[in-house]
Design an enzyme around this catalytic site. Structure first.
Site, mmCIF file in Angstrom:
data_model
loop_
_atom_site.group_PDB
_atom_site.id
_atom_site.type_symbol
_atom_site.label_atom_id
_atom_site.label_comp_id
_atom_site.label_asym_id
_atom_site.label_seq_id
_atom_site.Cartn_x
_atom_site.Cartn_y
_atom_site.Cartn_z
ATOM 1 C CB VAL A 127 -0.916 -0.020 1.246
ATOM 2 C CG1 VAL A 127 -1.559 1.336 1.487
ATOM 3 C CG2 VAL A 127 -1.977 -1.095 1.092
ATOM 4 N N GLY A 128 0.505 2.250 -0.780
ATOM 5 C CA GLY A 128 1.319 3.467 -0.870
ATOM 6 C C GLY A 128 2.040 3.574 -2.196
ATOM 7 C CB ALA A 150 3.189 11.686 -6.036
ATOM 8 C CB ALA A 170 -6.327 -6.472 -9.826
ATOM 9 C CG ASP A 227 3.537 7.540 -12.408
ATOM 10 O OD1 ASP A 227 3.150 8.714 -12.221
ATOM 11 O OD2 ASP A 227 4.557 7.062 -11.864
ATOM 12 C CG HIS A 251 11.129 41.929 6.236
ATOM 13 N ND1 HIS A 251 11.958 41.876 5.139
ATOM 14 C CD2 HIS A 251 11.913 42.273 7.289
ATOM 15 C CE1 HIS A 251 13.190 42.203 5.506
ATOM 16 N NE2 HIS A 251 13.188 42.449 6.813
ATOM 17 N N GLY A 297 21.708 9.638 -16.266
ATOM 18 C CA GLY A 297 20.416 10.318 -16.390
ATOM 19 C C GLY A 297 20.364 11.551 -15.511
ATOM 20 N N GLY A 298 20.241 12.699 -16.130
ATOM 21 C CA GLY A 298 20.255 13.963 -15.384
ATOM 22 C C GLY A 298 18.860 14.540 -15.213
ATOM 23 N N GLY A 299 17.916 13.686 -14.862
ATOM 24 C CA GLY A 299 16.562 14.151 -14.574
ATOM 25 C C GLY A 299 16.387 14.390 -13.094
HETATM 26 C C1 LIG Z 1 14.160 42.339 17.862
HETATM 27 C C2 LIG Z 1 13.155 42.714 16.820
HETATM 28 C C3 LIG Z 1 12.781 41.787 15.879
HETATM 29 C C4 LIG Z 1 11.866 42.117 14.891
HETATM 30 N N1 LIG Z 1 11.540 41.170 13.963
HETATM 31 C C5 LIG Z 1 10.645 41.482 13.002
HETATM 32 C C6 LIG Z 1 10.310 40.530 12.004
HETATM 33 O O1 LIG Z 1 10.833 39.428 11.971
HETATM 34 N N2 LIG Z 1 9.404 40.884 11.079
HETATM 35 C C7 LIG Z 1 8.813 42.107 11.076
HETATM 36 O O2 LIG Z 1 8.001 42.365 10.203
HETATM 37 N N3 LIG Z 1 9.125 43.037 11.994
HETATM 38 C C8 LIG Z 1 10.021 42.754 12.959
HETATM 39 N N4 LIG Z 1 10.349 43.695 13.881
HETATM 40 C C9 LIG Z 1 9.724 45.005 13.782
HETATM 41 C C10 LIG Z 1 10.399 45.854 12.698
HETATM 42 O O3 LIG Z 1 11.765 45.983 12.993
HETATM 43 C C11 LIG Z 1 9.749 47.195 12.590
HETATM 44 O O4 LIG Z 1 8.364 47.027 12.352
HETATM 45 C C12 LIG Z 1 10.329 48.015 11.444
HETATM 46 O O5 LIG Z 1 11.693 48.224 11.616
HETATM 47 C C13 LIG Z 1 9.600 49.333 11.311
HETATM 48 O O6 LIG Z 1 10.141 50.039 10.248
HETATM 49 P P1 LIG Z 1 10.077 51.623 10.205
HETATM 50 O O7 LIG Z 1 10.650 51.996 8.890
HETATM 51 O O8 LIG Z 1 8.718 52.064 10.518
HETATM 52 O O9 LIG Z 1 10.981 52.134 11.407
HETATM 53 P P2 LIG Z 1 12.417 51.781 11.951
HETATM 54 O O10 LIG Z 1 12.937 50.527 11.413
HETATM 55 O O11 LIG Z 1 12.325 51.929 13.423
HETATM 56 O O12 LIG Z 1 13.316 52.910 11.337
HETATM 57 C C14 LIG Z 1 13.170 54.247 11.699
HETATM 58 C C15 LIG Z 1 14.428 54.965 11.396
HETATM 59 O O13 LIG Z 1 14.230 56.346 11.561
HETATM 60 C C16 LIG Z 1 15.347 56.933 12.161
HETATM 61 N N5 LIG Z 1 14.912 58.172 12.817
HETATM 62 C C17 LIG Z 1 14.038 58.305 13.820
HETATM 63 N N6 LIG Z 1 13.840 59.599 14.099
HETATM 64 C C18 LIG Z 1 14.632 60.309 13.263
HETATM 65 C C19 LIG Z 1 14.879 61.683 13.052
HETATM 66 N N7 LIG Z 1 14.256 62.591 13.755
HETATM 67 N N8 LIG Z 1 15.753 62.041 12.099
HETATM 68 C C20 LIG Z 1 16.405 61.105 11.356
HETATM 69 N N9 LIG Z 1 16.198 59.795 11.507
HETATM 70 C C21 LIG Z 1 15.321 59.406 12.447
HETATM 71 C C22 LIG Z 1 15.823 55.883 13.128
HETATM 72 O O14 LIG Z 1 17.196 56.074 13.427
HETATM 73 C C23 LIG Z 1 15.561 54.604 12.341
HETATM 74 O O15 LIG Z 1 16.684 54.210 11.589
HETATM 75 C C24 LIG Z 1 11.294 43.396 14.866
HETATM 76 C C25 LIG Z 1 11.664 44.349 15.802
HETATM 77 C C26 LIG Z 1 12.587 44.026 16.776
HETATM 78 C C27 LIG Z 1 12.983 45.052 17.766
HETATM 79 C C1 LIG Z 2 12.875 7.584 -6.663
HETATM 80 C C2 LIG Z 2 11.601 8.281 -7.006
HETATM 81 C C3 LIG Z 2 11.335 9.515 -6.457
HETATM 82 C C4 LIG Z 2 10.152 10.176 -6.765
HETATM 83 N N1 LIG Z 2 9.913 11.396 -6.193
HETATM 84 C C5 LIG Z 2 8.766 12.044 -6.485
HETATM 85 C C6 LIG Z 2 8.475 13.280 -5.880
HETATM 86 O O1 LIG Z 2 9.229 13.795 -5.053
HETATM 87 N N2 LIG Z 2 7.324 13.902 -6.196
HETATM 88 C C7 LIG Z 2 6.454 13.360 -7.094
HETATM 89 O O2 LIG Z 2 5.430 13.974 -7.346
HETATM 90 N N3 LIG Z 2 6.688 12.176 -7.666
HETATM 91 C C8 LIG Z 2 7.824 11.504 -7.388
HETATM 92 N N4 LIG Z 2 8.061 10.284 -7.965
HETATM 93 C C9 LIG Z 2 7.052 9.740 -8.871
HETATM 94 C C10 LIG Z 2 5.902 9.124 -8.076
HETATM 95 O O3 LIG Z 2 6.394 8.124 -7.232
HETATM 96 C C11 LIG Z 2 4.862 8.568 -9.003
HETATM 97 O O4 LIG Z 2 4.428 9.584 -9.889
HETATM 98 C C12 LIG Z 2 3.658 8.066 -8.240
HETATM 99 O O5 LIG Z 2 4.020 7.043 -7.361
HETATM 100 C C13 LIG Z 2 2.594 7.569 -9.201
HETATM 101 O O6 LIG Z 2 1.501 7.124 -8.489
HETATM 102 P P1 LIG Z 2 0.515 6.030 -9.072
HETATM 103 O O7 LIG Z 2 -0.563 5.893 -8.065
HETATM 104 O O8 LIG Z 2 0.162 6.395 -10.443
HETATM 105 O O9 LIG Z 2 1.378 4.707 -9.190
HETATM 106 P P2 LIG Z 2 2.370 3.919 -8.242
HETATM 107 O O10 LIG Z 2 2.832 4.731 -7.119
HETATM 108 O O11 LIG Z 2 3.380 3.338 -9.163
HETATM 109 O O12 LIG Z 2 1.462 2.780 -7.638
HETATM 110 C C14 LIG Z 2 0.911 1.767 -8.434
HETATM 111 C C15 LIG Z 2 0.579 0.598 -7.542
HETATM 112 O O13 LIG Z 2 -0.161 -0.318 -8.279
HETATM 113 C C16 LIG Z 2 0.248 -1.624 -7.941
HETATM 114 N N5 LIG Z 2 -0.085 -2.514 -9.056
HETATM 115 C C17 LIG Z 2 0.370 -2.457 -10.328
HETATM 116 N N6 LIG Z 2 -0.215 -3.386 -11.071
HETATM 117 C C18 LIG Z 2 -1.073 -4.046 -10.261
HETATM 118 C C19 LIG Z 2 -1.981 -5.111 -10.463
HETATM 119 N N7 LIG Z 2 -2.134 -5.663 -11.653
HETATM 120 N N8 LIG Z 2 -2.699 -5.540 -9.416
HETATM 121 C C20 LIG Z 2 -2.569 -4.979 -8.204
HETATM 122 N N9 LIG Z 2 -1.737 -3.967 -7.968
HETATM 123 C C21 LIG Z 2 -0.998 -3.511 -8.995
HETATM 124 C C22 LIG Z 2 1.716 -1.497 -7.703
HETATM 125 O O14 LIG Z 2 2.195 -2.541 -6.890
HETATM 126 C C23 LIG Z 2 1.797 -0.142 -7.035
HETATM 127 O O15 LIG Z 2 1.736 -0.241 -5.640
HETATM 128 C C24 LIG Z 2 9.237 9.592 -7.659
HETATM 129 C C25 LIG Z 2 9.500 8.341 -8.210
HETATM 130 C C26 LIG Z 2 10.658 7.686 -7.883
HETATM 131 C C27 LIG Z 2 10.918 6.353 -8.476
#
Ligand SMILES: Cc1cc2nc3c(=O)[nH]c(=O)nc-3n(C[C@H](O)[C@H](O)[C@H](O)COP(=O)(O)OP(=O)(O)OC[C@H]3O[C@@H](n4cnc5c(N)ncnc54)[C@H](O)[C@@H]3O)c2cc1C
Ligand SMILES: Cc1cc2nc3c(=O)[nH]c(=O)nc-3n(C[C@H](O)[C@H](O)[C@H](O)COP(=O)(O)OP(=O)(O)OC[C@H]3O[C@@H](n4cnc5c(N)ncnc54)[C@H](O)[C@@H]3O)c2cc1C
Lengths: 463, 85, 463
Positions: free
Chosen positions: A36-37, A315, A112, A307, A439, A174-176
């Protein structure tokens, strides 16, 4: 009639069909001759991603030195690695089994085969059903001269069992997508990896710019890529597997020695043992069982999904088609009408795309605009230590309509959610550009690529 | 002459419109509340806004129609996205 | 007139405004009294994410044992860590400086203050401009009894410098986003961390179920959380900082000893030195300079954006408002009309959300349906070794309209891209459910949550 629906194959296509049919109140059976699978859970999508994660953790530990974190001697317990991976597979396949039970799906164990258009035999019993869904999947394609023995010469299934010790020299034929995922794993595990590809470019089907960026990163990480190269034969000798490689352009031949050879030259549909002829179901020359937008084959009550139904062999396409077939059988207005089917290479960086490549869009006659934003300008990518890559957007010039999104980078596959929804919703680059993206996230690079289409990205100069 | 379409208003007062349609409506001076949306739940898309403008233009300007008399409305270069085949 | 636009503050709000205004052909100046990039790049979003990544790599190395990867003795070079983090900040702020140059933005160094509504003084020079954009941001709020000295008692800026050795016992006063990000960092670095929060729940503003799941994971990772608790005073003694804690409910007091205390009890708008009174700009009691949808203050040619303009104090809100102000000044039809502003806690798992919480939706009178999909049922999450968390979707019952998405899990912030676009596009849960999501990705859990709204998720039983 024993069942409303009998599904053949319990891969992603089949089990999605079975579960949805059961959710819609139908009496459902699902026949499976292996596990199965299907390929996906057992020897495809899932175990590869487990190995990729493990490999990436090795690389990550190395890069940790950049911020001051260092480790003493590193040890990899290969048996434990394989066991961990198998454990995930077991958990997921067990989960599908449990869902079958909970949804009251009859699980028929065995192969089958059609007796006639209304009867299927599994083991020594026959069953009748109102509809059938063929979801028999695919298997690795073979390459003459390279006989897979799953020890030195492996296909994707053999490659999933990491050998101990890890092979020193690895060749991937095979470079697939599959080839590169394994190459990335083995490279991170310490193998010296070479990928050869017959065509002029690796990852056929992906956007040319994206492939270039991807290949650059793979090369930087130590994977050797040789395009327009083929492998003619392999022979096991005392010092390793001697493989004859040939340049497709010059015909020049040379022999190189490897410890493991992976044959990853595509997959072919699987209908052996199914006896579809008895049901009158049409099979193409290449072995596919084609279906219409409702997943119906030429025989109206027999459906084909996944397939075996056609390319791309992915898949999520199988899942979608399985759901569609089940809903159609239950009388719902379902159709496989997806605008685009995403593709992903789960390496690091990932290569992920959905929709048209720039070239495809041009070939279809679109007047195209593109916008690209490099991850080297992304604060989030810097904090993740992964700045290789970019987001590229392909847009219809006059209407701003999004046509395709191509991403090389960390978590690229997660960013596809937005891109895929955008394509399905008929979104424009403006819609994406006007949407607030948190972001600092990698998703901001999707926004900036949309802005770049309009020459208004903030964190790069727009030329 | 065509009559003003009756536009469903949501209880929450929200006018469902995609971002690009909202921007285009501002650019053309169109009141989104007057636009008939073609999407699910009456969602307004870009082509709904352009269709609204074209519909309004086909009718001689009336004082009841703020669209046609909006001062800032330039001659719109109306984008009309089509889903790819 | 010296400039078309004079921007005050070069944080994300200010520098986005300045660059967009320049892109639109305006003559732009931007005054900054501290460092380009503002709080966000220098002492906010970016350096915290760098530290979070480093901390998570320590945790990841520990979890690698699950799949057989073990390391010898681990060493953390704290000076190198601080240096790496500072390097990223420098690169990004340097980048903004370069963008100013390339976009021909005049960078005025010094504190800006209004002389009158058309004139601003920076240092000893005065400048006139057609429009002004106030983007002066915010600063940490203070807590009586806990005087920040940036050594033992720190605010977020002090907490960014990791001390060597790492404090053994750390108290975080305030269970908001910033408090938890730092707590997660210090916990991973080896501190014993306690978070106290005055309110009954941590991460105010987030969905209650999501907060519960998040807090459960933080607790599991070793962070002690005490809600309805306040800190009255702190005193440095030989054995550490003695902090008097008080239960808000019972009034019971006790003293606990810590090595570092972080005060993270919110932020307040910053207008000191700006002399807005001279320009006639209205300031609220709480110090904000409110603006309309075009970011105009009560004085039509003076705009206000970012933290100083109001809550939520988030960088992406500041950026959006900066772009809107610039475009409005350039005569474009821009408006800050976002349906929703996302929020993220960049811990592991991340907590990320956009749109209405279930409670907010109910309070607004919506008839609500929800759908939840646990990451414990996600194959991708298993391969990433991160199965804590879920995706929860809040939907209007009758129309299926998406109202909010709440995610706890790895890469949750990357999944927000889809959720945010969906909200802006007025998408329904059905739109998401019908969109093919690549397998195996975390994005599939977004799809499954949408399916769960309709009781049709595949990988769980729908009750
Ligand atoms: C630890 C931490 C992690 C964060 N992680 C994320 C995150 O993952 N994703 C996310 O979306 N947000 C995150 N944030 C929030 C994000 O940093 C702020 O929302 C974003 O920086 C706001 O952008 P801004 O341009 O409004 O202001 P700021 O980035 O605060 O920039 C304002 C700028 O204006 C300058 N400035 C201020 N007053 C004056 C002035 N009078 N004259 C000249 N320059 C001045 C400052 O020096 C500063 O450089 C995080 C914040 C912190 C503290
Ligand atoms: C190494 C490898 C990596 C892959 N990686 C990916 C991937 O990352 N992403 C992706 O989308 N695809 C991937 N594929 C392709 C994917 O595995 C196939 O497209 C998918 O399995 C097809 O599904 P299916 O149901 O058509 O057939 P299959 O998965 O081949 O299943 C058919 C089943 O039918 C059974 N069967 C056949 N004849 C009979 C019968 N007469 N009676 C009873 N049972 C029978 C078989 O035993 C089998 O279990 C990969 C394939 C390989 C070989």
């Amino acid at each position: 009639m024993d069942f409303d629906v009998l599904v053949i194959g319990a891969g992603p296509g089949g089990y999605h069909a079975a579960i949805r049919a059961a959710q819609l109140g139908l009496r459902v059976a699902c026949a499976e001759r292996e596990a199965v699978g299907g390929v996906c859970l057992n020897v495809g999508c899932i175990p590869t991603k487990a190995l990729l994660h493990a490999g990436e953790q090795i690389a990550a530990a190395r890069h940790a030195a950049d911020f001051g974190l260092t480790f003493g001697e590193q040890k990899m317990d290969i048996a434990k690695l394989n066991g961990w991976k198998d454990g995930i597979v077991k958990k997921l396949t067990g989960g599908v089994g449990a869902l079958f039970k909970a949804n009251k799906i009859t699980h028929l164990i065995g192969e089958a085969s059609f007796v006639d258009a209304h009867t299927v035999k599994v083991g020594d019993k026959t069953y009748t059903a109102g509809s059938f869904i063929i979801a028999t999947g695919s298997e690795p394609a073979k390459l003459p001269g390279l006989d897979v023995n799953q020890v030195e010469i492996v296909d994707s299934t053999g490659a999933l069992v990491m050998p101990d010790p890890v092979p020193a020299r690895m060749l991937c034929v095979g470079g697939g997508v599959i080839g590169f995922e394994f190459s990335h794993v083995y490279n991170n595990m310490g193998s010296q990896v070479k990928v050869i590809e017959f065509l002029p470019n690796v990852i056929p089907g992906a956007d040319a710019d994206a492939v270039k960026e991807f290949a650059k990163s793979m090369t930087k990480q130590g994977i050797k890529i040789e395009t327009q190269t083929k492998a003619n034969r392999a022979e096991k000798k005392a010092d390793g597997i001697h493989v004859e490689l040939e340049s497709v352009k010059t015909g020049e031949k040379r022999t190189e020695i490897f410890d493991r050879v992976l044959v990853a030259v595509g997959r072919r549909p699987r209908t052996d043992g199914l006896n579809v002829a008895a049901a009158g179901v049409h099979v193409t020359d290449r072995g596919f069982i084609p279906a219409d937008q409702q997943q119906r084959t030429n025989i109206a009550h027999i459906y084909s999904v996944g397939d075996v139904a056609g390319n791309p062999m992915l898949a999520h396409k199988a899942m979608k088609e399985g759901l569609v077939a089940a809903e159609v059988i239950a009388g719902k207005p379902a159709a496989q009408d997806a605008v685009a089917i995403p593709g992903v290479v789960y390496t690091s960086p990932e290569l992920a795309w959905v929709g048209l490549t720039e070239q495809e869009a041009k070939d279809k006659g679109y007047k195209v605009k593109t916008g690209t934003f490099p991850l080297s300008a992304s604060g989030r990518a810097m904090t993740l230590q992964q700045t290789d890559g970019f987001v590229k957007m392909v847009v219809e010039a006059d209407t701003d309509l999004l046509l395709g999104v191509h991403i090389v980078g960390p978590h690229a596959s997660d960013l596809l959610g937005e891109a895929g929804l955008a394509l399905e919703m008929g979104a424009t680059a403006t819609d994406i550009a006007l949407t607030i993206h948190a972001h600092p996230t990698l998703g901001e690079s999707v926004l900036e690529a949309a802005e770049a289409v309009h020459k208004q990205a903030i964190h790069i100069m727009n030329r | 002459a065509p009559t003003q379409p009756t536009v469903q208003t949501r209880e929450d007062g929200r006018i469902l419109a995609v971002p690009a349609a909202r921007q285009l409506a501002r650019e053309l001076g169109v009141d989104l509340a007057q636009v008939q949306g073609s999407g699910p739940n009456g969602r307004v898309r870009v082509h709904d806004v352009t269709a609204h403008v074209e519909g309004a233009r086909a009718v001689p300007p009336q004082s009841a129609q703020p669209v046609a008399s909006a001062p800032a409305a330039p001659q719109p270069q109306v984008p009309q996205p089509q889903a790819p085949a």
